[in-house]
Design a protein around this motif. Sequence first.
Motif, short mmCIF file in Angstrom:
data_model
loop_
_atom_site.label_atom_id
_atom_site.label_comp_id
_atom_site.label_asym_id
_atom_site.label_seq_id
_atom_site.Cartn_x
_atom_site.Cartn_y
_atom_site.Cartn_z
N ALA A 23 88.21 44.22 21.01
CA ALA A 23 88.41 45.30 21.99
C ALA A 23 88.01 46.63 21.39
CB ALA A 23 89.86 45.34 22.45
N GLU A 24 88.36 46.86 20.13
CA GLU A 24 87.96 48.10 19.47
C GLU A 24 86.45 48.18 19.34
OE1 GLU A 24 89.94 48.64 15.70
OE2 GLU A 24 91.85 48.04 16.55
N ILE A 25 85.84 47.07 18.96
CA ILE A 25 84.39 47.06 18.79
C ILE A 25 83.70 47.35 20.11
CG2 ILE A 25 82.41 45.58 18.28
CD1 ILE A 25 84.16 44.28 16.09
N VAL A 26 84.12 46.68 21.17
CA VAL A 26 83.51 46.90 22.49
C VAL A 26 83.65 48.37 22.89
CG1 VAL A 26 83.67 46.35 24.95
CG2 VAL A 26 83.71 44.51 23.26
N ALA A 27 84.83 48.94 22.69
CA ALA A 27 85.05 50.34 23.07
C ALA A 27 84.17 51.28 22.25
CB ALA A 27 86.52 50.71 22.88
N LEU A 28 84.00 50.98 20.96
CA LEU A 28 83.20 51.86 20.11
C LEU A 28 81.69 51.65 20.31
CD1 LEU A 28 85.38 51.61 16.89
CD2 LEU A 28 85.13 53.60 18.37
N VAL A 29 81.30 50.51 20.85
CA VAL A 29 79.88 50.23 21.06
C VAL A 29 79.39 50.74 22.42
CG1 VAL A 29 78.24 48.32 21.35
CG2 VAL A 29 79.85 48.30 19.45
N ARG A 30 80.30 50.96 23.36
CA ARG A 30 79.90 51.40 24.71
C ARG A 30 78.96 52.60 24.71
NH1 ARG A 30 85.54 50.37 26.84
NH2 ARG A 30 85.36 48.23 27.49
N PRO A 31 79.22 53.65 23.92
CA PRO A 31 78.28 54.77 23.94
C PRO A 31 76.85 54.37 23.56
CG PRO A 31 80.33 55.43 22.90
CD PRO A 31 80.41 53.95 23.10
N ALA A 32 76.71 53.44 22.63
CA ALA A 32 75.37 52.97 22.25
C ALA A 32 74.73 52.19 23.39
CB ALA A 32 75.45 52.11 20.98
N LEU A 33 75.51 51.40 24.11
CA LEU A 33 75.00 50.67 25.26
C LEU A 33 74.49 51.62 26.33
CD1 LEU A 33 77.81 47.99 25.71
CD2 LEU A 33 75.50 47.56 24.89
N VAL A 34 75.29 52.62 26.63
CA VAL A 34 74.91 53.59 27.67
C VAL A 34 73.71 54.41 27.22
CG1 VAL A 34 75.70 55.60 28.99
CG2 VAL A 34 77.22 53.64 28.67
N GLN A 35 73.65 54.80 25.96
CA GLN A 35 72.50 55.56 25.46
C GLN A 35 71.23 54.72 25.55
OE1 GLN A 35 72.24 58.90 24.48
NE2 GLN A 35 70.11 58.33 24.75
N GLY A 36 71.33 53.43 25.23
CA GLY A 36 70.17 52.55 25.36
C GLY A 36 69.70 52.45 26.80
N ALA A 37 70.64 52.33 27.73
CA ALA A 37 70.30 52.28 29.15
C ALA A 37 69.70 53.60 29.61
CB ALA A 37 71.53 51.92 29.98
N ASP A 38 70.25 54.70 29.14
CA ASP A 38 69.69 56.02 29.48
C ASP A 38 68.26 56.14 28.97
OD1 ASP A 38 71.91 57.02 30.85
OD2 ASP A 38 72.78 57.94 29.05
N ASP A 39 68.00 55.68 27.75
CA ASP A 39 66.64 55.72 27.20
C ASP A 39 65.68 54.89 28.05
OD1 ASP A 39 67.58 57.31 25.14
OD2 ASP A 39 67.44 55.75 23.60
N LEU A 40 66.13 53.69 28.44
CA LEU A 40 65.30 52.83 29.27
C LEU A 40 65.02 53.50 30.62
CD1 LEU A 40 65.72 49.01 29.72
CD2 LEU A 40 65.01 50.47 31.57
N ALA A 41 66.03 54.06 31.23
CA ALA A 41 65.86 54.73 32.53
C ALA A 41 64.90 55.92 32.40
CB ALA A 41 67.21 55.19 33.08
N ASP A 42 65.04 56.71 31.34
CA ASP A 42 64.13 57.84 31.13
C ASP A 42 62.69 57.37 30.96
OD1 ASP A 42 66.25 59.63 31.28
OD2 ASP A 42 66.43 59.87 29.10
N MET A 43 62.49 56.29 30.21
CA MET A 43 61.14 55.76 30.00
C MET A 43 60.59 55.22 31.32
SD MET A 43 58.65 55.25 27.88
CE MET A 43 59.39 55.44 26.27
N ALA A 44 61.41 54.52 32.10
CA ALA A 44 60.96 54.01 33.41
C ALA A 44 60.57 55.16 34.32
CB ALA A 44 62.04 53.15 34.04
N ARG A 45 61.34 56.24 34.30
CA ARG A 45 61.00 57.41 35.13
C ARG A 45 59.67 58.02 34.70
NH1 ARG A 45 66.60 58.69 34.01
NH2 ARG A 45 67.83 57.88 35.73
N ALA A 46 59.40 57.97 33.39
CA ALA A 46 58.12 58.51 32.89
C ALA A 46 56.94 57.61 33.28
CB ALA A 46 58.18 58.67 31.37
N LEU A 47 57.19 56.31 33.43
CA LEU A 47 56.10 55.36 33.70
C LEU A 47 55.91 55.05 35.18
CD1 LEU A 47 56.80 52.75 30.86
CD2 LEU A 47 55.04 54.53 30.91
N VAL A 48 56.91 55.32 36.02
CA VAL A 48 56.80 54.96 37.44
C VAL A 48 55.66 55.75 38.08
CG1 VAL A 48 58.44 56.66 38.36
CG2 VAL A 48 58.16 54.47 39.50
#
Length: 156
Positions: free
Chosen positions: A21-46
């Motif tokens: 549970a601690e690991i999942v909570a501490l990893v969430r920001p990295a998950l969201v940042q990865g998704a944000d990076d993917l979304a930003d790249m998709a917006r640049a390529l669309v």
Amino acid sequence: MADDLMRQSAKLAKRLAAIPAEIVALVRPALVQGADDLADMARALVPEDEGDLKASIAVTPPGAVTPAYAEGGGRRAAAENQALVTVGNPQARHGHLIEFGTEPHINGGQFAGTQHPGTEPQPFLLPAARLTEDRTRRRIGRAVAQAIRKAGAGNA
């Protein structure tokens, strides 16, 4: 001595149960940042049109629900260890047609009976995923390692 072992065993079981549970909570920001990076790249390529498709690219953080008209037209809840990137909203429901193209076909509806020549694929989401995958994996790996170290240090 048996009481000591029982207490230590209970303490260890509690520590082991708490770590995920601690690991999942501490990893969430990295998950969201990865998704944000993917979304930003998709917006640049669309491909540019009126910008409706670009504006429909959204990140859904862990525990939240995707927007309507995303992921096959339905809504999906992201798991506690997921961040989702979706394309689509009520004004832009054609992301899959842009990404994968269309085959030639006979139109229905307003233009019934006319021939549509099909469209060439203009991928933007899958290339964005490929371009951001390595960085996101490294970011999540670092976050997991830091979370494990932090969880271990806090329970020692």
